[in-house]
Design a protein around this motif. Structure first.
Motif, PDB file in Angstrom:
ATOM      1  N   PRO A   1       0.833  -1.218   0.014  1.00 18.03           N
ATOM      2  CA  PRO A   1      -0.090   0.031  -0.089  1.00 18.03           C
ATOM      3  C   PRO A   1       0.874   1.225  -0.023  1.00 18.03           C
ATOM      4  N   GLN A   2       0.944   1.761  -1.135  1.00 22.17           N
ATOM      5  CA  GLN A   2       1.884   2.991  -1.218  1.00 22.17           C
ATOM      6  C   GLN A   2       1.365   4.116  -1.966  1.00 22.17           C
ATOM      7  N   TRP A   3       0.085   4.040  -2.642  1.00 29.58           N
ATOM      8  CA  TRP A   3      -0.369   4.876  -3.881  1.00 29.58           C
ATOM      9  C   TRP A   3      -1.566   5.701  -3.005  1.00 29.58           C
ATOM     10  N   PRO A   4      -1.105   7.072  -2.502  1.00 30.92           N
ATOM     11  CA  PRO A   4      -2.242   7.652  -1.829  1.00 30.92           C
ATOM     12  C   PRO A   4      -3.343   8.252  -2.604  1.00 30.92           C
ATOM     13  N   ALA A   5      -4.410   8.245  -1.882  1.00 33.13           N
ATOM     14  CA  ALA A   5      -5.648   8.586  -2.384  1.00 33.13           C
ATOM     15  C   ALA A   5      -6.767   8.501  -1.390  1.00 33.13           C
ATOM     16  N   HIS A   6      -7.821   9.472  -1.147  1.00 27.67           N
ATOM     17  CA  HIS A   6      -8.979   9.354  -0.322  1.00 27.67           C
ATOM     18  C   HIS A   6      -8.722   9.103   1.205  1.00 27.67           C
ATOM     19  N   ASP A   7      -7.590   9.802   1.601  1.00 29.23           N
ATOM     20  CA  ASP A   7      -7.092   9.526   2.905  1.00 29.23           C
ATOM     21  C   ASP A   7      -6.488   8.148   3.306  1.00 29.23           C
ATOM     22  N   THR A   8      -6.180   7.569   2.537  1.00 30.26           N
ATOM     23  CA  THR A   8      -5.245   6.327   2.793  1.00 30.26           C
ATOM     24  C   THR A   8      -4.529   5.869   1.951  1.00 30.26           C
ATOM     25  N   LEU A   9      -3.655   4.742   1.982  1.00 29.71           N
ATOM     26  CA  LEU A   9      -2.642   4.385   1.012  1.00 29.71           C
ATOM     27  C   LEU A   9      -3.345   3.038   0.365  1.00 29.71           C
ATOM     28  N   TRP A  10      -3.152   2.830  -0.716  1.00 26.96           N
ATOM     29  CA  TRP A  10      -3.971   1.903  -1.706  1.00 26.96           C
ATOM     30  C   TRP A  10      -2.840   0.807  -2.389  1.00 26.96           C
ATOM     31  N   SER A  11      -3.082  -0.431  -2.369  1.00 25.89           N
ATOM     32  CA  SER A  11      -2.520  -1.566  -3.135  1.00 25.89           C
ATOM     33  C   SER A  11      -3.176  -1.854  -4.606  1.00 25.89           C
ATOM     34  N   HIS A  12      -2.379  -2.582  -5.226  1.00 21.35           N
ATOM     35  CA  HIS A  12      -3.197  -3.011  -6.455  1.00 21.35           C
ATOM     36  C   HIS A  12      -3.136  -4.390  -6.334  1.00 21.35           C
ATOM     37  N   LEU A  13      -4.348  -5.207  -6.883  1.00 21.02           N
ATOM     38  CA  LEU A  13      -4.627  -6.744  -6.677  1.00 21.02           C
ATOM     39  C   LEU A  13      -4.528  -7.049  -8.217  1.00 21.02           C
ATOM     40  N   VAL A  14      -3.862  -8.010  -8.522  1.00 19.24           N
ATOM     41  CA  VAL A  14      -3.948  -8.481 -10.030  1.00 19.24           C
ATOM     42  C   VAL A  14      -3.617  -9.988 -10.188  1.00 19.24           C
ATOM     43  N   SER A  15      -3.803 -10.354 -11.532  1.00 16.89           N
ATOM     44  CA  SER A  15      -3.853 -12.000 -11.591  1.00 16.89           C
ATOM     45  C   SER A  15      -2.757 -11.702 -12.952  1.00 16.89           C
TER      46      SER A  15
END
Length: 90
Positions: A8-22
């Motif tokens: 989780p390192q992508w900032p948006a909407h007052d939190t950090l985000w991860s990406h989930l992929v296959s």
């Protein structure tokens, strides 16, 4: 069958985000996301956006933690990557 998650390192909407992929198929990604009760609205063409508070739970559910660079490299190699310039315009 591999579902990958970056830190989780992508900032948006007052939190950090991860990406989930296959790195195998979009169907595999959707199955994993449904089993993990991720909202469909968090899907963005080739990945799910996942808030920081979900990271550990998804890793415990079987997502493989990888760096953001590794996630991108494997998504591109799979042929499933949708580049920003290829996104449909609304």
């Amino acid at each position: 069958m591999t579902v990958l998650i970056d830190p989780p390192q992508w900032p948006a909407h007052d939190t950090l985000w991860s990406h989930l992929v296959s790195d195998a198929s979009i169907d595999e990604l959707h199955r994993f996301a449904r089993a993990a009760a991720l909202p469909p609205r968090s899907f963005d063409l080739d990945h799910y956006d996942v808030p920081r508070h979900e990271y550990d739970r998804l890793v415990a559910s079987g997502a493989e933690p990888v760096s953001a660079n590794e996630l991108t490299r494997r998504l591109i190699a799979s042929g499933l990557r949708v580049r920003a310039k290829d996104r449909p315009r609304h």
